[in-house]
Design an enzyme around this catalytic site. Structure first.
Site, mmCIF file in Angstrom:
data_model
loop_
_atom_site.group_PDB
_atom_site.id
_atom_site.type_symbol
_atom_site.label_atom_id
_atom_site.label_comp_id
_atom_site.label_asym_id
_atom_site.label_seq_id
_atom_site.Cartn_x
_atom_site.Cartn_y
_atom_site.Cartn_z
ATOM 1 N N CYS A 143 -3.455 -3.892 4.070
ATOM 2 C CA CYS A 143 -2.529 -4.925 4.545
ATOM 3 C C CYS A 143 -2.863 -6.325 4.052
ATOM 4 C CB CYS A 143 -2.493 -4.916 6.076
ATOM 5 S SG CYS A 143 -1.944 -3.342 6.765
ATOM 6 N N GLU B 75 0.843 -1.200 0.000
ATOM 7 C CA GLU B 75 0.000 0.000 0.000
ATOM 8 C C GLU B 75 0.876 1.247 0.000
ATOM 9 O OE1 GLU B 75 -1.920 0.975 3.968
ATOM 10 O OE2 GLU B 75 -1.708 -1.195 4.168
ATOM 11 N N HIS C 90 -2.366 -11.003 11.295
ATOM 12 C CA HIS C 90 -1.864 -9.708 10.856
ATOM 13 C C HIS C 90 -1.625 -8.877 12.112
ATOM 14 C CE1 HIS C 90 -1.544 -5.740 9.265
ATOM 15 N NE2 HIS C 90 -2.729 -5.360 9.726
#
Length: 391
Positions: free
Chosen positions: A111, A79, A233
């Protein structure tokens, strides 16, 4: 056909700021950083490290001549891409000297991008037996100096070689994704720093995990007791725990202990690097495997929760391969972290506020005092980025 992660590695810039030092300078109780969100150090990239150079630095150590001739797909999840048109993957393809008949693309969804790349790679290998795919996650997380998000910044890249008969992790076929258009975290094209609704983002993360897990469990008949570890994550080291703990409430004490102990192992690298966006899930996998002391074995089932704000989430699973531990780079990873440069506050703020030139002409770049990486951004000439290799 068994497909999965054959090789993997991560890279982080060799400059960092100690978060106790930063907290004290900002007049904040250091425990808010080290205990409250569970972070110790934060990678700080020089202006000579970007999405391309970090991605290439992560991939270089795991690729041999045979790999370079068999990689037909390169996907970079990011990103923080460096061009609105040309993909980071095209730059990396050239830097790594991969054969010319490979497709190179960049994928964006906060993400989640690298997970999209991983799934693309798995499907590609299924229809192209004998070939390989390179998936890279590379990002720089920025919220600004003295902001509420400053402590959750970071930088780094992960590289994964995907193939048949992988030597680290076999990916299972069933996965469950979920999409919902929300504004928990976003970055308009006209700003270099993200906009975050922190409380809402945390709530969305937990909601996505619980909702997707319920569906994943239905489709696979798996319970949490079937897993030896679950990787998340991790924008910061305590984030995954917010989702995992509620799910463990009805599990046995043994299951809770097993999953939480492995969760703690999976956070070690994040604590010392910070948020690397698309790569953070796979950094947690490497942290788990590198830190484990023989509690994991071949055949063990590992779960994965990928989340990208905005928002897309996915849960999938994989099994460790026999002798997987012989193909880890734990010593190289530890050496990289141990040999970083500890920035002063003044150095950190000076490096952070430097900007790339945006005018015509030739602009050489140098951070030789700090940046010792193999690949680095050496100049910008008439708006074109040029990279060099250190010999």
């Amino acid at each position: 056909m068994l497909i999965g992660i054959d090789k993997m590695n991560f890279f982080t810039p060799n400059t960092y700021i100690d978060l106790v030092k930063l907290a004290e300078h900002r007049g904040i109780d250091p425990n808010k950083f080290t205990v409250g969100i569970g972070q110790s150090k934060m990678a700080v990239p020089t202006i000579t490290q970007d999405t391309v150079s970090m991605g290439a630095n992560a991939a270089l150590p795991i690729l041999d001549a045979t790999d370079l001739g068999k990689i037909d797909l390169i996907v970079v999840g990011t990103e923080t891409g460096i061009d609105e048109s040309k993909s980071s993957a095209a730059f990396i393809h050239q830097l790594l000297n991969i054969h010319p008949f490979a497709k190179s693309v960049e994928v964006k969804q906060a993400c989640y991008g690298a997970t999209a790349g991983l799934m693309m790679a798995k499907d590609f290998i299924t229809t192209h037996p004998g070939r390989k795919a390179l998936v890279i996650a590379s990002d720089i997380s920025r919220y600004g100096l003295a902001t509420s998000g400053e402590v959750t910044q970071g930088a780094g890249a992960v590289a994964m070689l995907i193939s048949e008969n992988p030597r680290i992790l076999e990916l299972e076929d069933v996965s469950v994704s979920m999409t919902e258009s929300i504004f928990d975290f976003w970055r308009p094209n006209y700003t270099d720093t993200a906009i975050v609704n922190g409380k809402f983002s945390n709530e969305a993360y937990v909601n996505f995990f619980s909702t997707i897990w319920e569906e994943f469990s239905k489709r696979t008949s798996y319970s949490l007791a079937d897993f030896n570890a679950f990787c998340f994550h991790l924008p910061y080291s305590k984030m995954g725990k917010k989702a995992l703990l509620p799910a463990l409430e009805n599990e046995s004490e043994d299951v809770q202990k097993r999953l939480m102990s492995h969760y703690d192992l999976s956070t070690t690298y994040t604590k010392n690097i910070g948020n690397i966006y698309t790569g953070s899930l796979y950094l947690s996998l490497m942290s788990l495997l590198d830190s484990d002391e023989n509690s994991l074995k071949s055949g063990d089932l590992i779960g994965f929760f990928s989340y990208g704000s905005g928002a897309v989430g996915e849960i999938f699973s994989g099994r460790l391969v026999e002798d997987y531990d012989k193909h880890l780079l734990k010593e190289a990873h530890q050496d990289m972290l141990n040999n970083r440069y500890d920035l002063s506050i003044e150095e950190y703020e000076t490096i952070f506020t430097k900007e790339l030139p945006k005018t015509d002409g030739t602009h050489p770049l140098s951070e030789a005092k700090y940046d010792k990486s193999h690949f680095y951004l050496s100049s910008i000439t008439d708006h074109q980025r040029h990279y060099n290799e250190r010999q």
